[in-house]
Design a protein around this motif. Sequence first.
Motif, short mmCIF file in Angstrom:
data_model
loop_
_atom_site.label_atom_id
_atom_site.label_comp_id
_atom_site.label_asym_id
_atom_site.label_seq_id
_atom_site.Cartn_x
_atom_site.Cartn_y
_atom_site.Cartn_z
N ALA A 224 0.85 -1.20 0.00
CA ALA A 224 0.00 0.00 0.00
C ALA A 224 0.89 1.25 0.00
O ALA A 224 1.47 1.61 1.02
CB ALA A 224 -0.91 -0.01 1.22
N THR A 225 0.95 1.92 -1.15
CA THR A 225 1.91 3.02 -1.33
C THR A 225 1.70 4.15 -0.33
O THR A 225 2.66 4.81 0.08
CB THR A 225 1.79 3.57 -2.76
OG1 THR A 225 1.66 2.48 -3.68
CG2 THR A 225 3.02 4.38 -3.13
N ARG B 70 -3.18 -12.26 -4.39
CA ARG B 70 -4.16 -11.66 -3.49
C ARG B 70 -4.42 -10.22 -3.89
O ARG B 70 -3.63 -9.60 -4.58
CB ARG B 70 -3.65 -11.69 -2.05
CG ARG B 70 -2.40 -10.86 -1.84
CD ARG B 70 -1.78 -11.04 -0.49
NE ARG B 70 -2.67 -10.69 0.60
CZ ARG B 70 -2.27 -10.46 1.85
NH1 ARG B 70 -0.99 -10.55 2.16
NH2 ARG B 70 -3.12 -10.15 2.79
N PHE B 71 -5.55 -9.71 -3.43
CA PHE B 71 -5.88 -8.29 -3.60
C PHE B 71 -5.23 -7.50 -2.48
O PHE B 71 -5.33 -7.85 -1.31
CB PHE B 71 -7.40 -8.10 -3.55
CG PHE B 71 -7.84 -6.66 -3.51
CD1 PHE B 71 -8.09 -5.97 -4.69
CD2 PHE B 71 -8.01 -6.00 -2.30
CE1 PHE B 71 -8.49 -4.64 -4.66
CE2 PHE B 71 -8.41 -4.67 -2.25
CZ PHE B 71 -8.65 -3.99 -3.44
N TRP B 72 -4.55 -6.42 -2.83
CA TRP B 72 -3.98 -5.51 -1.84
C TRP B 72 -3.96 -4.12 -2.47
O TRP B 72 -3.29 -3.89 -3.45
CB TRP B 72 -2.58 -5.93 -1.42
CG TRP B 72 -2.16 -5.33 -0.11
CD1 TRP B 72 -1.36 -4.24 0.10
CD2 TRP B 72 -2.53 -5.79 1.20
NE1 TRP B 72 -1.21 -3.99 1.43
CE2 TRP B 72 -1.92 -4.92 2.13
CE3 TRP B 72 -3.32 -6.84 1.67
CZ2 TRP B 72 -2.08 -5.09 3.52
CZ3 TRP B 72 -3.47 -7.00 3.04
CH2 TRP B 72 -2.85 -6.14 3.93
N TYR B 73 -4.71 -3.20 -1.89
CA TYR B 73 -4.94 -1.88 -2.49
C TYR B 73 -3.64 -1.09 -2.55
O TYR B 73 -3.01 -0.84 -1.53
CB TYR B 73 -5.99 -1.14 -1.67
CG TYR B 73 -6.64 0.02 -2.36
CD1 TYR B 73 -7.63 -0.20 -3.31
CD2 TYR B 73 -6.29 1.32 -2.06
CE1 TYR B 73 -8.26 0.86 -3.94
CE2 TYR B 73 -6.90 2.39 -2.69
CZ TYR B 73 -7.89 2.15 -3.62
OH TYR B 73 -8.50 3.20 -4.25
N SER C 182 -8.12 -8.22 3.08
CA SER C 182 -7.15 -7.24 2.59
C SER C 182 -7.12 -5.96 3.41
O SER C 182 -6.44 -5.01 3.02
CB SER C 182 -7.50 -6.88 1.15
OG SER C 182 -8.75 -6.20 1.09
N HIS C 183 -7.88 -5.90 4.50
CA HIS C 183 -7.98 -4.67 5.30
C HIS C 183 -8.60 -3.54 4.47
O HIS C 183 -8.30 -2.37 4.69
CB HIS C 183 -6.62 -4.24 5.88
CG HIS C 183 -6.02 -5.25 6.77
ND1 HIS C 183 -6.37 -5.37 8.09
CD2 HIS C 183 -5.10 -6.22 6.56
CE1 HIS C 183 -5.70 -6.36 8.65
NE2 HIS C 183 -4.92 -6.89 7.74
N TRP C 184 -9.43 -3.90 3.52
CA TRP C 184 -10.15 -2.91 2.71
C TRP C 184 -11.63 -3.16 2.94
O TRP C 184 -12.04 -3.43 4.06
CB TRP C 184 -9.74 -3.08 1.23
CG TRP C 184 -9.99 -1.86 0.38
CD1 TRP C 184 -9.47 -0.62 0.54
CD2 TRP C 184 -10.86 -1.79 -0.76
NE1 TRP C 184 -9.92 0.22 -0.44
CE2 TRP C 184 -10.78 -0.47 -1.26
CE3 TRP C 184 -11.65 -2.71 -1.44
CZ2 TRP C 184 -11.49 -0.03 -2.38
CZ3 TRP C 184 -12.36 -2.30 -2.56
CH2 TRP C 184 -12.28 -0.97 -3.01
N LEU C 185 -12.48 -3.05 1.93
CA LEU C 185 -13.90 -3.30 2.09
C LEU C 185 -14.18 -4.80 2.02
O LEU C 185 -13.80 -5.47 1.06
CB LEU C 185 -14.70 -2.59 0.99
CG LEU C 185 -14.56 -1.07 0.95
CD1 LEU C 185 -15.24 -0.52 -0.29
CD2 LEU C 185 -15.16 -0.44 2.19
#
Length: 387
Positions: free
Chosen positions: A121-122, A167-170, A309-312
Amino acid sequence: MAEFESPGRQKVREAMDRAVKEMGAPSIVVQVQDDNGTWFGSAGLADTVTGARRVPGEQLHTGSISKAYTAATVLQLVAEGRLGIDDTVDKWLPGVMARNGYDGTKVTIRHLLSNTSGLFATGMALEFQRRYMIRSALARHRFDVWQPEDVLDLAQSEPPVGQPGERFWYSNGGFAFAAAIVEQVTGNSFESEVDRTVVRPLGLKNTFMRHREETGYRGRHPRAYSKVFLKEGVRPEDVRPDNWPSMLEDPNLPPLDVTELNTSAGWGAANAVASLDELMVFFRAMITGALLPPDQHRDMWTTVSTKGSHWLANARYGLGLYELTLSNGLTLRGGTGQSMGTCTFTMGTTDGKHMLAIHTNNDWATFPAFDEIIKAEFGASGFALEL
């Protein structure tokens, strides 16, 4: 009530008023389009000093909604036969993604646009935090200009969170790489290609990607207010999941006006400016397939789960935008974006016939306020944040 305010939607108006009076938002605006036409409402002030009200047609910094414009631009280039969605980063930017365990021979453009590249996550990069997450540091760095190579270096400044496609990671960084690929493929600036492939075909007169040194707007806009900062003296590297609340500033401190701000650190990911009505035009085109050819439209809405992912938790991510499943089972499509002093939501039903757009000019009273408005308009909760 001002003449541009629409009658009706009492529950939406009550939710907007709570956002201002109880949650402390400087202002909030809502625009709806459905079979009955367009509805507009506002609460609070666009400018807390002059007392100016919010009005329709304001230009807004859309934050991460920018990702959808980047994805649409790339997909238009795919449709033109100029690149492939499964081309690797290394094909177009040889040797550029090769730091800290990243391998551009394995990461594809599809990975970049779906947040499955393995990039961290930038926004959590230490250099970014040092410059922007402490008030005194922001005062020194708010007009810093980030060159493309600086943004790409930032995107690789911490190790991968997984293997490509795992995996998804924003991550904003994936969209910076996508912007760099657009420039490499076309020989034109990324901003001009967004204009050529998306803005002009949709007839958007109030939408643009900020150029690297641009710090503001090109028309009427609200002021932007921020107060999500670390305490003076805190080192970002000392902030952990178990101690971060104690590291934040006193929430009762006055907000900082961050309207004039250079957003080049969000190149490709968070530097689009648009109005609510044009956001709805854009996302309706993304939902219905009115802009992209069928194959690219299908690619855009081939989604991955965001769970874990600690997102939605109740979302599926496509290419630069996502699907949100409300608590009543209704699925919405579109995008959201939060950045310093601004937060925007634009989503609609899967047929594009019922669109909702929200903006607030702050970064501390955002998604809970939006959720109340979503409930008022669609009858169910939308944001289940997985923390």
